[in-house]
Design an enzyme around this catalytic site. Structure first.
Site, PDB file in Angstrom:
ATOM      1  N   GLN A  20       0.823  -1.446   0.205  1.00 19.81           N
ATOM      2  CA  GLN A  20      -0.078   0.405   0.038  1.00 19.81           C
ATOM      3  C   GLN A  20       0.951   0.933   0.024  1.00 19.81           C
ATOM      4  O   GLN A  20       0.351   2.381  -0.381  1.00 19.81           O
ATOM      5  CB  GLN A  20      -1.400   0.006   1.319  1.00 19.81           C
ATOM      6  CG  GLN A  20      -1.501  -0.976   0.939  1.00 19.81           C
ATOM      7  CD  GLN A  20      -2.832  -1.299   2.544  1.00 19.81           C
ATOM      8  OE1 GLN A  20      -2.409  -1.662   3.191  1.00 19.81           O
ATOM      9  NE2 GLN A  20      -3.984  -0.697   2.367  1.00 19.81           N
ATOM     10  N   HIS A 114       0.742  -9.498   4.424  1.00 22.68           N
ATOM     11  CA  HIS A 114      -0.171  -8.769   4.404  1.00 22.68           C
ATOM     12  C   HIS A 114      -0.962  -8.596   2.151  1.00 22.68           C
ATOM     13  O   HIS A 114      -0.578  -7.403   1.984  1.00 22.68           O
ATOM     14  CB  HIS A 114       0.272  -7.252   4.799  1.00 22.68           C
ATOM     15  CG  HIS A 114      -0.763  -6.356   5.625  1.00 22.68           C
ATOM     16  ND1 HIS A 114      -1.101  -5.795   6.252  1.00 22.68           N
ATOM     17  CD2 HIS A 114      -1.910  -5.649   4.355  1.00 22.68           C
ATOM     18  CE1 HIS A 114      -1.601  -4.892   6.484  1.00 22.68           C
ATOM     19  NE2 HIS A 114      -2.979  -4.690   5.646  1.00 22.68           N
ATOM     20  N   ASN A 157      -1.825 -11.124   8.141  1.00 24.24           N
ATOM     21  CA  ASN A 157      -3.032 -10.100   8.213  1.00 24.24           C
ATOM     22  C   ASN A 157      -3.873 -10.573   7.672  1.00 24.24           C
ATOM     23  O   ASN A 157      -3.919 -10.872   6.968  1.00 24.24           O
ATOM     24  CB  ASN A 157      -1.788  -8.401   7.767  1.00 24.24           C
ATOM     25  CG  ASN A 157      -2.947  -7.759   8.197  1.00 24.24           C
ATOM     26  OD1 ASN A 157      -3.366  -6.994   9.061  1.00 24.24           O
ATOM     27  ND2 ASN A 157      -4.221  -6.968   6.342  1.00 24.24           N
ATOM     28  N   GLU A 158      -4.747 -10.190   9.033  1.00 25.01           N
ATOM     29  CA  GLU A 158      -6.649 -10.975   8.334  1.00 25.01           C
ATOM     30  C   GLU A 158      -6.620 -11.091   7.969  1.00 25.01           C
ATOM     31  O   GLU A 158      -7.000 -12.007   7.015  1.00 25.01           O
ATOM     32  CB  GLU A 158      -6.525  -9.269   7.321  1.00 25.01           C
ATOM     33  CG  GLU A 158      -7.211  -7.752   8.894  1.00 25.01           C
ATOM     34  CD  GLU A 158      -8.164  -7.585   8.451  1.00 25.01           C
ATOM     35  OE1 GLU A 158      -7.781  -7.264   6.948  1.00 25.01           O
ATOM     36  OE2 GLU A 158      -7.660  -6.003   9.027  1.00 25.01           O
TER      37      GLU A 158
HETATM   38  C1  BGC Z   1      -6.226  -4.011   5.927  1.00 29.03           C
HETATM   39  C2  BGC Z   1      -5.771  -2.746   5.651  1.00 29.03           C
HETATM   40  C3  BGC Z   1      -6.431  -1.609   5.045  1.00 29.03           C
HETATM   41  C4  BGC Z   1      -7.273  -1.347   6.129  1.00 29.03           C
HETATM   42  C5  BGC Z   1      -8.681  -0.084   5.831  1.00 29.03           C
HETATM   43  C6  BGC Z   1      -7.567  -3.334   6.511  1.00 29.03           C
HETATM   44  O1  BGC Z   1      -8.597  -4.366   5.950  1.00 29.03           O
HETATM   45  O2  BGC Z   1      -4.900  -4.694   7.023  1.00 29.03           O
HETATM   46  O3  BGC Z   1      -4.245  -2.954   4.266  1.00 29.03           O
HETATM   47  O4  BGC Z   1      -6.354  -0.820   4.671  1.00 29.03           O
HETATM   48  O5  BGC Z   1      -7.788  -2.272   6.360  1.00 29.03           O
HETATM   49  O6  BGC Z   1      -9.558  -1.159   4.251  1.00 29.03           O
END
Ligand code: BGC
Length: 400
Positions: A20, A114, A157-158
Site C-alpha cells: 500500500q 499483508h 494479516n487478517e
Molecule cells: C487492512 C488494510 C486496509 C484497512 C482499511 C484492513 O483490512 O489490513 O490493508 O487498508 O483495513 O481498509
C-alpha cells in the site's frame, strides 16, 4: 476532547503495509490483478507513496510526531521473487528498516504477510493449494533471520479477510463454488474460501512453530479483522453464525499464540431480516462504512472473550475521511473505548493507528486513512493536524 493516558511501555504508533505504500511491487499478485485486462480495480498502485525509497523519511516522521512503534510488512514477492530464489538485497532492505526503527527508538512490529504474495505462488494455486503452507513457511524461515531486535511479529494479516479475498478470486477464475452454502444471506461479507482457509490456518501454526524454533524470544501472533457484530432482538442467531464464519474461528486459532492483533473500523448489526444498515448515507466514511468510533473497544472485548488471557495489540484502527477534524473525533472516541477496556482489566499492550500515510486502499487512492498526506507526483509528505494530536498523546506515554 478526552484526555488520553496510557500505561508505561504501552505501544503507541502507526501501521502500514508494504504493497500500500512502497510502490512498484511488480512481482506481486496484486500488481498482476491491477493490470489484468478484466481488472475490477479502479486504479493501479503504481508508485504508491514511494516508501520503498522514502522509508527513512517515514521513520523520521513517526519519531518526530511522538510515536513509539511502527508496524510495517515485509514483502514476500520481493524477498523470494522465484521459488526458493532469495533476494539478499530485499532482505538487507528490510533489515535496514528494522535498524532504522531501533536507532530512532521506535519499536518495529513486523508483519510477514499483508494480503500480497509472489506471482509464482498464485500461479501455483495460491492458498487453495496444500503446498502453500510449506511455501509460506520456507519464506518465513528465511525472513526470521533479519528480525534481530524485533519483539512482535505477525505471521499473517487478517487471515479472515484473506479467506474472503481467496473466495472472490476463486469465483473470478470461474471455479465451482462449494462455499455458496456457507454464505449468510444479507451479510456484508461472503464466506471465506474454505479450501484456502484451512491452509492459511495451517500456515500460521507452522510459521509460528518455525519462528519459535529459531527465535524463542520472538512474540508471535497474527492480526484478525474484527467485525464488531451485534444483534437487535430477532437477529441473534444470524449474528452468531456470521461471527463464527468470518471471525471467531480465526480467533480460536490464536489461543496458543503470544499475542493477537485486533483490527477494527466499524460495526455490523443484524436484525430479524438480516443485516441492518440504517445509518444515514451522508454520515458514512469514505469506505462506505458506518461511523462508529467505539468499535475498537467492542472488538477488544469480543476478542478477549474468545482468546482468554492472550495479550492483545490494536494493530489497526482508523477512518477513511477527507475531513481531518472528523479523523480526530473518531480517534478520540476510539481511544476512550480502548482506555475503558484497559480499565476493565483487559490485557491491551498497544494501539497502532491505521495509517501513517494516505495510501493504496486495495484498488483506489480515494479512501484516505492517513495521518499524513502524500503528493502522488512529488511524494512530499504533509503532516495533518490529526498526526500532531495523536503523536502528542504518544509523547505523554512513559517508557517502560
Ligand atoms: C487492512 C488494510 C486496509 C484497512 C482499511 C484492513 O483490512 O489490513 O490493508 O487498508 O483495513 O481498509
Amino acid at each position: 476532547m478526552a484526555e488520553h493516558r496510557f500505561p508505561p511501555g504501552f505501544l503507541f504508533g502507526v501501521s502500514t503495509a508494504a504493497h500500500q505504500i512502497e510502490g512498484a511491487n511488480t512481482n506481486s499478485n496484486w500488481w498482476a490483478i491491477e493490470h489484468h485486462p478484466s481488472s475490477h480495480v479502479a486504479e493501479p498502485s503504481g508508485d504508491a507513496a514511494d516508501s520503498f525509497h522514502r522509508w527513512g523519511e517515514d521513520l523520521d516522521l513517526v519519531a518526530e510526531l511522538g510515536f513509539n512503534a511502527y508496524r510495517f510488512s515485509i514483502e514476500w514477492a520481493r524477498i523470494e521473487p522465484a521459488p526458493g530464489e532469495l533476494s539478499y538485497a530485499a532482505l538487507a532492505h528490510y533489515r535496514a528498516m528494522i535498524d532504522g526503527a531501533l536507532e530512532r527508538g521506535i519499536e518495529p512490529v513486523v508483519t510477514l504477510h499483508h494480503f500480497t504474495e509472489p506471482r509464482w505462488v498464485t500461479d501455483a494455486g495460491s492458498w487453495a493449494d496444500a503446498e502453500s503452507v510449506d511455501r509460506f513457511v520456507g519464506y518465513v524461515e528465511r525472513a526470521v533471520g533479519i528480525l534481530d531486535g524485533v519483539r512482535y511479529v505477525a505471521t499473517i494479516n487478517e487471515p479472515n479477510i484473506l479467506g474472503v479475498m481467496a473466495r472472490v478470486m476463486h469465483l473470478g477464475s470461474g471455479g465451482d463454488d462449494p462455499d455458496r452454502d456457507r454464505d449468510i444471506p444479507t451479510a456484508p461479507l461472503p464466506a471465506p474460501h474454505l479450501a484456502s482457509e484451512v491452509n492459511v490456518i495451517a500456515a500460521h501454526h507452522s510459521a509460528r512453530d518455525a519462528i519459535k524454533a529459531a527465535r524463542p524470544d520472538l512474540q508471535v501472533g497474527w492480526t484478525v479483522a474484527s467485525q464488531v457484530i451485534s444483534a437487535v432482538p430477532g437477529g441473534e442467531d444470524t449474528a452468531a453464525a456470521f461471527a463464527d464464519l468470518v471471525e471467531d474461528r480465526y480467533l480460536r486459532e490464536s489461543t496458543g499464540d503470544d499475542w493477537v492483533g485486533v483490527q477494527s473500523y466499524t460495526r455490523n448489526v443484524f436484525g430479524p431480516d438480516g443485516f441492518i444498515r440504517d445509518d444515514p448515507e451522508d454520515t458514512r466514511t469514505l469506505t462506505g462504512w458506518e461511523y462508529w468510533p467505539t468499535a475498537v473497544g467492542e472488538a477488544l472485548r469480543h476478542t478477549a472473550g474468545i482468546v482468554g488471557d492472550v495479550p492483545m495489540i490494536v494493530t489497526e484502527n482508523g477512518i477513511a475521511t477527507d475531513d481531518d477534524e472528523r479523523r480526530i473525533a473518531y480517534t478520540d472516541g476510539a481511544l476512550s473505548s480502548v482506555r475503558a477496556a484497559l480499565d476493565d482489566g483487559l490485557d491491551v499492550r498497544g494501539y497502532l493507528h491505521w495509517s501513517l500515510l494516505d495510501n493504496y486502499e486495495w484498488g483506489s487512492y480515494t479512501p484516505t486513512f492517513g495521518l499524513v498526506a502524500v503528493d502522488r507526483e512529488t511524494f512530499r509528505r504533509t503532516v495533518k493536524p490529526s498526526a500532531r494530536w495523536l503523536g502528542g498523546i504518544g509523547r505523554g506515554i512513559p517508557s517502560a
